[in-house]
Design a protein around this motif. Sequence first.
Motif, PDB file in Angstrom:
ATOM      1  N   THR A   1       0.957  -1.308   0.067  1.00 43.68           N
ATOM      2  CA  THR A   1       0.015   0.016  -0.067  1.00 43.68           C
ATOM      3  C   THR A   1       0.783   1.239  -0.172  1.00 43.68           C
ATOM      4  O   THR A   1       2.000   1.364   0.458  1.00 43.68           O
ATOM      5  N   TRP A   2       0.378   2.201  -0.368  1.00 42.50           N
ATOM      6  CA  TRP A   2       0.952   3.635  -0.496  1.00 42.50           C
ATOM      7  C   TRP A   2       0.012   4.393   0.124  1.00 42.50           C
ATOM      8  O   TRP A   2      -1.371   4.566  -0.273  1.00 42.50           O
ATOM      9  N   THR A   3      -0.016   4.992   1.477  1.00 47.20           N
ATOM     10  CA  THR A   3      -0.848   5.955   2.211  1.00 47.20           C
ATOM     11  C   THR A   3      -0.053   7.312   2.302  1.00 47.20           C
ATOM     12  O   THR A   3       0.981   7.274   3.004  1.00 47.20           O
TER      13      THR A   3
ATOM     14  N   PHE B   1      -6.073  12.499   3.443  1.00 47.25           N
ATOM     15  CA  PHE B   1      -5.246  11.218   2.971  1.00 47.25           C
ATOM     16  C   PHE B   1      -5.807  10.525   1.919  1.00 47.25           C
ATOM     17  O   PHE B   1      -7.255  10.716   1.644  1.00 47.25           O
ATOM     18  N   PHE B   2      -5.007   9.590   1.287  1.00 45.04           N
ATOM     19  CA  PHE B   2      -5.578   8.767   0.314  1.00 45.04           C
ATOM     20  C   PHE B   2      -4.644   7.513   0.407  1.00 45.04           C
ATOM     21  O   PHE B   2      -3.416   7.575   1.029  1.00 45.04           O
ATOM     22  N   SER B   3      -5.179   6.397   0.073  1.00 49.13           N
ATOM     23  CA  SER B   3      -4.425   5.199  -0.053  1.00 49.13           C
ATOM     24  C   SER B   3      -4.410   4.414  -1.250  1.00 49.13           C
ATOM     25  O   SER B   3      -5.650   4.731  -1.686  1.00 49.13           O
ATOM     26  N   ILE B   4      -3.614   3.908  -1.627  1.00 46.70           N
ATOM     27  CA  ILE B   4      -3.588   2.886  -2.771  1.00 46.70           C
ATOM     28  C   ILE B   4      -3.122   1.457  -2.249  1.00 46.70           C
ATOM     29  O   ILE B   4      -2.077   1.340  -1.849  1.00 46.70           O
ATOM     30  N   TYR B   5      -3.577   0.465  -3.105  1.00 44.75           N
ATOM     31  CA  TYR B   5      -2.875  -0.730  -3.052  1.00 44.75           C
ATOM     32  C   TYR B   5      -2.628  -1.339  -4.165  1.00 44.75           C
ATOM     33  O   TYR B   5      -2.945  -1.071  -5.380  1.00 44.75           O
TER      34      TYR B   5
END
Length: 439
Positions: free
Chosen positions: A311-313, A327-331
């Motif tokens: 993940t990138w948060t 915030f945002f998050s990517i997997y």
Amino acid sequence: QALEQMKIMDVVKGKAGIGGHNKKDMGAHKFWATQPVPQLGEGPPVDDGYIEPSKPREEVRQEPYPLPKDFEWSTLDINDPKQNKEVYDLLSLNYVEDEDASFRFQYSAEFLQWALKPPGYFKEWHVGVRVSSNKKLVAFISGVPLTLRVRGKVFTASEINFLCIHKKLRSKRLAPVLIKEVTRQVHLQGIFQAIYTAGVVIPTPISVCRYYHRPLNVSKLLEVGFTFVPRNMTAARMIRMNKVPDTPTLNVRPIEEKDVVSVADLFAKYMRRFDMVPVMSLEDVRHQFLSGQGTGKIGDGGEGRRVAQVTWTYVVENPETHKITDFFSIYHLPSTIIHSPKHGTLEAGYLYYYATDVAFEDGADEDGRLKKRLQTLIGDALVIANQAKLDVFNALTLMDNVCLLKDLKFGPGDGYLNFYLYNWRTAKLAGLEDEAGVK
Ligand code: MYA
């Protein structure tokens, strides 16, 4: 428009079948007709709630369900690198593919560690089937616990995922046995509800969402047949159109331990906007947004180097109050490219959770301030995804995504994701019907 012919993978945190709509007569579900799920043709419920009541532990079946001869149950210990790799190998060769078998999800071993071991996980919910003679792992299904809010009601549930049967053992009615066994294991922990998603349509979705795709590495997507150059367009123009800025617009930085309380608070407040959401403790927030961070970038322009990052948060911090405002998050979920002489893996990022405190300002929703902020924030997510050398960025028509897709140059895919609840009735939730908002 340029992306209309895009090929899609149907997924979510993995899951999904491809194609989305099966043609099977919905009356003919021999297994699902026996389960506590809303059956087809039922009208909307009068009240939200369970379909069948919970049972005391001693009334739950104590023995595992029988398997066909030559097979045996096996609880997978995901902490053991060897067993982690066995699940990885099973899924990477047998899990979800798109309709013409061009792409297949390739969850990394690190992703499986992350997804299968949230706070309070039960190892008994990592259910495998082995061939008795040589112990080869040939089927798997998993559950993890979560707290769910559906409309006004909050309850503990299991999230079921990674149902997979070896290609050679398909259509033998093994899936219902796996589902019943994981259900039994969940019941043994005193939990009687579940949430799951699938590409296939079975009784009865509470929502269906569509996948949208934002190309990042256009030339690679063209080379592997993920997307095509439409008429009235050239590859060069497609590349130009899809260029993303080199640096983010907002002052984003990767999440750190000190942000957990502030992010948890922002997440909980933002999620009040939606009808079905996970309720996260501080430990859950730490797990979902902090624990999956690796260090590496994907590849170096070259292929074949897999990376630990799941993940990138990223957060935006108010410099005065030190509160997290956004915030945002990517997997990261790559797919194997099944027939490409040049590329082995399609590196895909998926938009996960996000929030902004602009949503709490009076009138921000109505006057477009919220939409504008989200476009900037998720635009920055594209920048981060591009810097990480991901090839494509995917998002579903859920949360506030619909209002972002067009401006951020996402194109509709042909994958759909159906959402299901087990042993819980509620009226249909918003989803695909919101898609009109994209135009
Ligand atoms: S979704 C991802 C599913 N995995 C894949 O698509 C990977 C590739 N495919 C396979 O490995 C196999 O084709 C699978 C089916 C394993 C999918 N969800 O054994 P069969 C029903 C639910 O002969 P196979 C994910 O992981 C089908 O309608 N049911 O079929 C979430 C039929 O029943 P009926 C499904 O092709 C999983 C029966 O199985 C699915 O060899 C959530 C046929 O069995 C599906 N995706 O194997 C599971 N696909 O006749 C439910 C087929 O009635 C959890 N079927 O139509 C429920 C909650 C449990 C916990 C409750 C706790 C309280």
